[in-house]
Design a protein around this motif. Structure first.
Motif, mmCIF file in Angstrom:
data_model
loop_
_atom_site.group_PDB
_atom_site.id
_atom_site.type_symbol
_atom_site.label_atom_id
_atom_site.label_comp_id
_atom_site.label_asym_id
_atom_site.label_seq_id
_atom_site.Cartn_x
_atom_site.Cartn_y
_atom_site.Cartn_z
ATOM 1 N N MET A 1 0.842 -1.195 0.000
ATOM 2 C CA MET A 1 0.000 0.000 0.000
ATOM 3 C C MET A 1 0.876 1.244 0.000
ATOM 4 N N LEU A 2 0.460 2.248 -0.769
ATOM 5 C CA LEU A 2 1.181 3.511 -0.820
ATOM 6 C C LEU A 2 0.949 4.314 0.454
ATOM 7 N N THR A 3 1.855 5.235 0.725
ATOM 8 C CA THR A 3 1.668 6.154 1.846
ATOM 9 C C THR A 3 1.662 7.586 1.312
ATOM 10 N N ALA A 4 0.905 8.453 1.981
ATOM 11 C CA ALA A 4 0.755 9.817 1.478
ATOM 12 C C ALA A 4 0.708 10.821 2.626
ATOM 13 N N TYR A 5 1.010 12.064 2.282
ATOM 14 C CA TYR A 5 0.910 13.186 3.208
ATOM 15 C C TYR A 5 0.216 14.317 2.457
ATOM 16 N N LEU A 12 -11.448 21.455 5.035
ATOM 17 C CA LEU A 12 -12.433 20.669 4.295
ATOM 18 C C LEU A 12 -11.791 19.975 3.095
ATOM 19 N N ALA A 13 -10.868 20.665 2.436
ATOM 20 C CA ALA A 13 -10.177 20.074 1.295
ATOM 21 C C ALA A 13 -9.309 18.902 1.750
ATOM 22 N N ARG A 14 -8.628 19.063 2.887
ATOM 23 C CA ARG A 14 -7.812 17.966 3.418
ATOM 24 C C ARG A 14 -8.681 16.762 3.743
ATOM 25 N N ASP A 15 -9.805 17.020 4.383
ATOM 26 C CA ASP A 15 -10.702 15.923 4.772
ATOM 27 C C ASP A 15 -11.267 15.208 3.544
ATOM 28 N N GLU A 16 -11.637 15.981 2.524
ATOM 29 C CA GLU A 16 -12.189 15.370 1.320
ATOM 30 C C GLU A 16 -11.153 14.493 0.632
ATOM 31 N N LEU A 17 -9.927 14.999 0.526
ATOM 32 C CA LEU A 17 -8.880 14.228 -0.137
ATOM 33 C C LEU A 17 -8.540 12.977 0.655
ATOM 34 N N LYS A 18 -8.493 13.084 1.971
ATOM 35 C CA LYS A 18 -8.246 11.900 2.807
ATOM 36 C C LYS A 18 -9.337 10.856 2.592
ATOM 37 N N LEU A 20 -11.278 10.455 -0.103
ATOM 38 C CA LEU A 20 -11.175 9.859 -1.442
ATOM 39 C C LEU A 20 -9.997 8.891 -1.537
ATOM 40 N N LEU A 21 -8.894 9.238 -0.912
ATOM 41 C CA LEU A 21 -7.739 8.339 -0.922
ATOM 42 C C LEU A 21 -8.038 7.058 -0.143
ATOM 43 N N HIS A 22 -8.744 7.207 0.958
ATOM 44 C CA HIS A 22 -9.133 6.027 1.752
ATOM 45 C C HIS A 22 -10.049 5.110 0.943
ATOM 46 N N ARG A 23 -10.940 5.691 0.160
ATOM 47 C CA ARG A 23 -11.874 4.895 -0.651
ATOM 48 C C ARG A 23 -11.148 4.048 -1.704
ATOM 49 N N THR A 24 -9.997 4.490 -2.146
ATOM 50 C CA THR A 24 -9.272 3.727 -3.169
ATOM 51 C C THR A 24 -8.696 2.423 -2.616
ATOM 52 N N LYS A 25 -8.507 2.382 -1.284
ATOM 53 C CA LYS A 25 -7.893 1.216 -0.631
ATOM 54 C C LYS A 25 -6.462 0.973 -1.132
ATOM 55 N N LYS A 26 -5.853 2.019 -1.673
ATOM 56 C CA LYS A 26 -4.484 1.904 -2.187
ATOM 57 C C LYS A 26 -3.500 2.782 -1.426
ATOM 58 N N VAL A 27 -4.045 3.664 -0.578
ATOM 59 C CA VAL A 27 -3.196 4.661 0.075
ATOM 60 C C VAL A 27 -3.511 4.768 1.563
ATOM 61 N N ARG A 108 -9.970 10.617 -11.431
ATOM 62 C CA ARG A 108 -8.690 11.269 -11.752
ATOM 63 C C ARG A 108 -7.642 10.916 -10.703
ATOM 64 N N ILE A 109 -8.038 10.863 -9.448
ATOM 65 C CA ILE A 109 -7.113 10.483 -8.382
ATOM 66 C C ILE A 109 -6.671 9.033 -8.554
ATOM 67 N N GLU A 110 -7.618 8.162 -8.890
ATOM 68 C CA GLU A 110 -7.306 6.745 -9.134
ATOM 69 C C GLU A 110 -6.286 6.612 -10.262
ATOM 70 N N LYS A 111 -6.470 7.391 -11.302
ATOM 71 C CA LYS A 111 -5.556 7.346 -12.447
ATOM 72 C C LYS A 111 -4.141 7.729 -12.028
#
Length: 245
Positions: A1-5, A12-18, A20-27, A108-111
């Motif tokens: 699994m990838l790691t991100a910061y 709100l933007a941080r929370d939304e991105l977190k 969406l990244l969590h939903r991918t199950k890749k990060v 787009r994030i998945e890509k």
């Protein structure tokens, strides 16, 4: 699994991105911040694979943080996540891996994640181990081009240039474009004949034929293939020390 910061001054933007990244199950998101100083300290300790970075922070610029991160080891891949598309060119000049716009699009994030994971997979499965590069491939420089590995001779490389999110490697008889950052490629150049002369350029000193004064104490290097490479003031001292003038 990838790691991100994540670095963004909008909670709100941080929370939304977190989310969406969590939903991918890749990060796995290791942390987040709204300012450069805190982000640098965290990133050095946490060593994330990816840094999602807004460009316009409160009284700060994400572009400045990207420059700082070029000197962090290991260097994370920078993905600008911003509402401003006019900064794309500047972002890619800062060795950016990708540039995504707000409001965030999940596909787009998945890509972006898939692209990064594919490059990781190629590097891990096909790149010869470090000891093999030292022994069996002595004097060779491995790069990934279109899902294949090309072994270049250090002697054939004239210069490396970062532009539009890719690094151009100019050789005696060819030109390659790769997705790696200039910083990561610089670490693979074992030969002492290579020198960084600009934030966007590394040159093979054996191909320098002339050093021409430019404005504000800068220079242009004329290479054997007649191309010109700029030397920024930051790197003039290093050039003088290596050349001896």
């Amino acid at each position: 699994m990838l790691t991100a910061y994540i670095v963004d001054d909008e909670p709100l933007a941080r929370d939304e991105l977190k989310y969406l990244l969590h939903r991918t199950k890749k990060v796995k998101v290791l942390g987040d911040s709204d300012n450069i100083e805190e982000a640098i300290a965290d990133i050095i300790i946490l060593k994330p694979d990816l840094v999602f970075l807004d460009i316009e922070l409160d009284e700060e610029s994400g572009l400045d943080l990207a420059k700082h991160l070029e000197n962090v080891d290991p260097t994370p891949a920078i993905i600008f996540a911003t509402a401003y598309d006019e900064y794309a060119l500047q972002a890619f000049e800062a060795n950016t891996f990708d540039y995504i716009l707000k409001p965030f699009d999940e596909k787009r994030i998945e890509k972006t994640l898939d692209k990064f994971m594919n490059l990781q997979k190629i590097a891990k499965e096909e790149m010869p181990p470090a000891n093999e590069l030292t022994n069996d491939y002595n004097g060779r420089f491995p790069i990934i081009v279109d899902d294949r590995i090309v072994l270049l001779s250090h002697d054939d490389i004239i210069y490396l240039e970062t532009s539009d999110g890719k690094v151009k490697i100019k050789t005696v008889d060819h030109e390659y474009k790769v997705d790696e950052t200039l910083v990561s490629l610089e670490k693979k150049l074992h030969s002492k004949k290579f020198l960084r002369v600009h934030r966007s350029f590394i040159v093979n000193m054996e191909y320098i034929t002339e050093i021409q004064p430019w404005f504000n104490s800068t220079y242009n290097l004329v290479m054997k293939d007649q191309s010109k490479v700029p030397v920024s003031r930051t790197y003039v001292k290093d050039l003088k020390n290596h050349i001896g003038f």
